[in-house]
Design a protein around this motif. Structure first.
Motif, short mmCIF file in Angstrom:
data_model
loop_
_atom_site.label_atom_id
_atom_site.label_comp_id
_atom_site.label_asym_id
_atom_site.label_seq_id
_atom_site.Cartn_x
_atom_site.Cartn_y
_atom_site.Cartn_z
N GLU A 116 0.90 -1.34 0.13
CA GLU A 116 -0.13 -0.06 0.00
C GLU A 116 0.91 1.34 -0.08
O GLU A 116 0.51 2.41 -0.70
CB GLU A 116 -0.84 -0.06 1.35
N MET A 117 1.95 1.18 0.69
CA MET A 117 2.88 2.47 0.87
C MET A 117 3.48 2.59 -0.63
O MET A 117 3.51 3.65 -1.11
CB MET A 117 3.88 2.08 1.68
N MET A 118 3.83 1.49 -1.19
CA MET A 118 4.54 1.80 -2.59
C MET A 118 3.50 2.23 -3.46
O MET A 118 3.73 3.00 -4.42
CB MET A 118 5.12 0.34 -2.89
N LYS A 119 2.36 1.63 -3.21
CA LYS A 119 1.11 2.19 -4.28
C LYS A 119 0.97 3.57 -4.45
O LYS A 119 0.58 4.16 -5.21
CB LYS A 119 0.11 1.13 -4.16
N GLU A 120 0.83 3.96 -2.96
CA GLU A 120 0.55 5.53 -2.85
C GLU A 120 1.66 6.32 -3.60
O GLU A 120 1.39 7.26 -4.26
CB GLU A 120 0.29 5.77 -1.40
N SER A 121 2.94 5.83 -3.37
CA SER A 121 4.09 6.58 -4.08
C SER A 121 3.83 6.43 -5.52
O SER A 121 4.06 7.38 -6.31
CB SER A 121 5.37 6.01 -3.65
N TYR A 122 3.63 5.41 -6.30
CA TYR A 122 3.51 5.12 -7.55
C TYR A 122 2.27 6.09 -8.06
O TYR A 122 2.39 6.82 -9.09
CB TYR A 122 3.01 3.91 -7.96
N LYS A 123 1.15 6.27 -7.17
CA LYS A 123 0.24 7.19 -7.72
C LYS A 123 0.55 8.66 -7.85
O LYS A 123 0.17 9.40 -8.88
CB LYS A 123 -1.12 7.06 -6.76
N GLN A 124 1.47 8.99 -6.73
CA GLN A 124 1.83 10.23 -6.95
C GLN A 124 2.85 10.66 -8.12
O GLN A 124 2.69 11.53 -8.71
CB GLN A 124 2.86 10.73 -5.46
N ARG A 125 3.60 9.57 -8.29
CA ARG A 125 4.47 9.81 -9.44
C ARG A 125 3.73 9.60 -10.94
O ARG A 125 4.08 10.32 -11.81
CB ARG A 125 5.48 8.53 -9.64
N ARG A 126 2.68 8.75 -10.99
CA ARG A 126 1.99 8.74 -12.07
C ARG A 126 1.37 10.19 -12.41
O ARG A 126 1.22 10.38 -13.47
CB ARG A 126 0.77 7.89 -11.84
N ASN A 127 0.74 10.73 -11.13
CA ASN A 127 0.00 11.80 -11.44
C ASN A 127 0.94 12.93 -11.90
O ASN A 127 0.48 13.90 -12.82
CB ASN A 127 -0.83 12.44 -10.15
N TYR A 128 2.36 13.10 -11.42
CA TYR A 128 3.30 14.15 -11.70
C TYR A 128 3.59 13.83 -13.27
O TYR A 128 3.69 14.71 -14.01
CB TYR A 128 4.43 13.90 -10.96
N VAL A 129 3.89 12.59 -13.68
CA VAL A 129 4.43 12.26 -15.05
C VAL A 129 3.19 12.71 -15.99
O VAL A 129 3.43 13.38 -17.08
CB VAL A 129 4.78 11.01 -15.02
N VAL A 130 2.11 12.13 -15.64
CA VAL A 130 0.81 12.64 -16.62
C VAL A 130 0.86 13.82 -16.94
O VAL A 130 0.75 14.55 -18.18
CB VAL A 130 -0.36 11.81 -16.38
N LYS A 131 0.93 14.75 -15.96
CA LYS A 131 0.73 16.16 -15.96
C LYS A 131 1.96 16.72 -16.83
O LYS A 131 1.80 17.49 -17.63
CB LYS A 131 0.50 16.76 -14.77
N ALA A 132 3.15 16.36 -16.50
CA ALA A 132 4.33 16.84 -17.00
C ALA A 132 4.30 16.51 -18.57
O ALA A 132 4.44 17.63 -19.29
CB ALA A 132 5.62 16.24 -16.50
N LEU A 133 3.87 15.36 -18.98
CA LEU A 133 3.86 14.98 -20.41
C LEU A 133 2.80 15.85 -21.22
O LEU A 133 3.03 16.42 -22.32
CB LEU A 133 3.49 13.48 -20.63
N THR A 134 1.69 16.08 -20.43
CA THR A 134 0.51 16.71 -21.23
C THR A 134 0.96 18.16 -21.24
O THR A 134 0.68 18.62 -22.32
CB THR A 134 -0.82 16.67 -20.12
N ARG A 135 1.77 18.77 -20.33
CA ARG A 135 2.04 20.22 -20.58
C ARG A 135 3.14 20.33 -21.81
O ARG A 135 3.35 21.09 -22.35
CB ARG A 135 2.80 20.59 -19.24
N MET A 136 3.85 19.23 -22.10
CA MET A 136 4.73 19.38 -22.88
C MET A 136 3.97 19.20 -24.44
O MET A 136 4.69 19.30 -25.48
CB MET A 136 5.69 18.05 -23.12
N GLY A 137 2.83 18.85 -24.60
CA GLY A 137 1.93 18.97 -25.63
C GLY A 137 1.69 17.22 -26.16
O GLY A 137 1.10 17.03 -27.28
#
Length: 390
Positions: free
Chosen positions: A288-309
């Motif tokens: 559960e701890m690892m999953k929560e960390s992955y979720k935070q990373r997922r959200n960051y990466v998706v937003k970063a890639l979207t901002r790049m177009g």
């Protein structure tokens, strides 16, 4: 002279596209690898300790071919509690050398030459070769970003022929992170039952689901008796190097798979099995701890890639994003190679996951936030340079 000793069907087998980029990245200095699907966490200490203790107690001999009964009992309880599907540990579970061996056993046990297996793509790179090596014929059903990379019952129905024997699904999916909902599975399972097919359900990422409750295909009405549920410890428990998986299914079919396992493997590593018991009994809080960390990373990466177009589907599970790079005009292979050479970021071209993966890249976010932040900066810089060339 050595050429004539090599089987013809092996000569045409392509090496893994994932490993190619990983090996290339390993040979370069300063590379951030988002290529291989491997947690950056170490195995929970209690699991390591349990494995040590098994050695200290002298448990170094073979286990039963199907694996330690205690472990099979733990797997059965875990699946019952987590996904509401229960298997008899005595004759419906085999402990394997990774989930990959489970899939190999399944196809070798069920396929006659020429039997067809429906595979949803983009798909993990080993599925098609494993079917082919077992004498089967893969039948590809493409999935698309506009449909959140989900497999539809209509697409399955359209792919079925008189030679179809099984369908292979992976949810959450590698490489797209797509998750088949309960409603999706109801429709697909109705088609499967209507045509009397078998399902190999790769559920290795089932514990890494971020926004919903996981539904196992085996838990659907009338599906347990026609499903081989494949999973393991590599991803959720950060135990990739331990090489431990399992397959559950109808006892008559499991008995046939066990014969192959007996002759080719004997049994999975003993010390790893004792570690896995600890993982299932006391390690779920770590997951559960690892999953929560992955979720935070997922959200960051998706937003970063979207901002790049870059268009980027939000993955519901696993630890991959699958952004479209079609806007760059580069093939996925060219994009990945140029990114590696110019900015030292390793990603996997979507084309290695099937033709429908062309125009995409797979990035694993099972890396530290520091690495991910730097990788996103480098990808953004790379895209800016491509735009400047236009």
């Amino acid at each position: 002279m050595s050429e004539r000793f090599i089987a013809e069907h092996i000569k045409t087998l392509k090496p893994s596209g994932i490993r190619r980029f990983f090996d290339l990245a390993q040979s370069m200095e300063g590379v951030i690898s988002l290529g291989v699907g491997e947690p950056d966490f170490t195995t929970p200490w209690s699991v390591i300790e349990a494995s040590y203790h098994s050695l200290e107690r002298g448990f170094t001999a073979y286990t039963p071919n199907a694996g330690l009964l205690t472990l099979r009992q733990s797997i059965s309880r875990f699946l019952d509690t987590r996904f509401q599907v229960r298997y008899q540990p005595e004759d419906e579970v085999i402990v394997t050398v990774g989930a990959s061996q489970s899939i190999d056993l399944a196809f070798r046990a069920i396929l006659n030459p020429g039997d067809e297996v429906i595979v949803m793509e983009p798909s993990f790179v080993s599925y098609i070769p494993t079917i082919t090596l077992a004498g089967g014929v893969p039948v590809i059903v493409d999935t698309y970003e506009k449909d959140a990379f989900k497999l539809s019952k209509e697409a399955v129905e359209a792919a079925i022929t008189e030679k179809t024997k099984a369908i292979l699904i992976c949810s959450p999916n590698n490489p797209t992170g797509a998750v088949l909902s309960r409603e999706d599975l109801i429709g697909i399972s109705d088609v499967i039952k209507g045509h009397d097919l078998l399902v190999i359900s790769d559920e290795i990422y089932a514990d890494l689901l971020y926004d919903d409750t996981y539904t196992s295909m085996a838990s659907m009405e009338g599906m347990k008796e026609r499903t081989l549920l494949v999973s393991g410890f590599s991803k959720a428990f950060a135990m990739t190097g331990w090489r431990l998986g399992y397959v559950c299914g109808p006892k008559d079919l499991i008995a046939q798979m066990l014969k192959i396992h007996q002759y080719t493997i004997m049994s999975a590593p003993t010390m790893a099995q004792y570690g896995a018991i600890e993982a299932l009994e006391n390690g779920l809080s770590e997951v559960e701890m690892m999953k929560e960390s992955y979720k935070q990373r997922r959200n960051y990466v998706v937003k970063a890639l979207t901002r790049m177009g870059l268009s980027c589907h939000v993955p519901g599970g696993a630890f991959y994003v699958f952004p479209s790079i079609k806007s760059t005009g580069l093939s996925s292979s060219d994009f990945a190679e140029q990114l590696l050479m110019e900015e030292k970021v390793a990603v996997v071209p979507g084309s290695v996951f099937g033709d429908s993966g062309e125009g995409y890249i797979r990035c694993s976010y099972a890396a530290s936030m520091k690495q991910l932040t730097e990788a996103m900066d480098r990808i953004s810089r790379f895209l800016d340079k491509l735009k400047a060339k236009e």
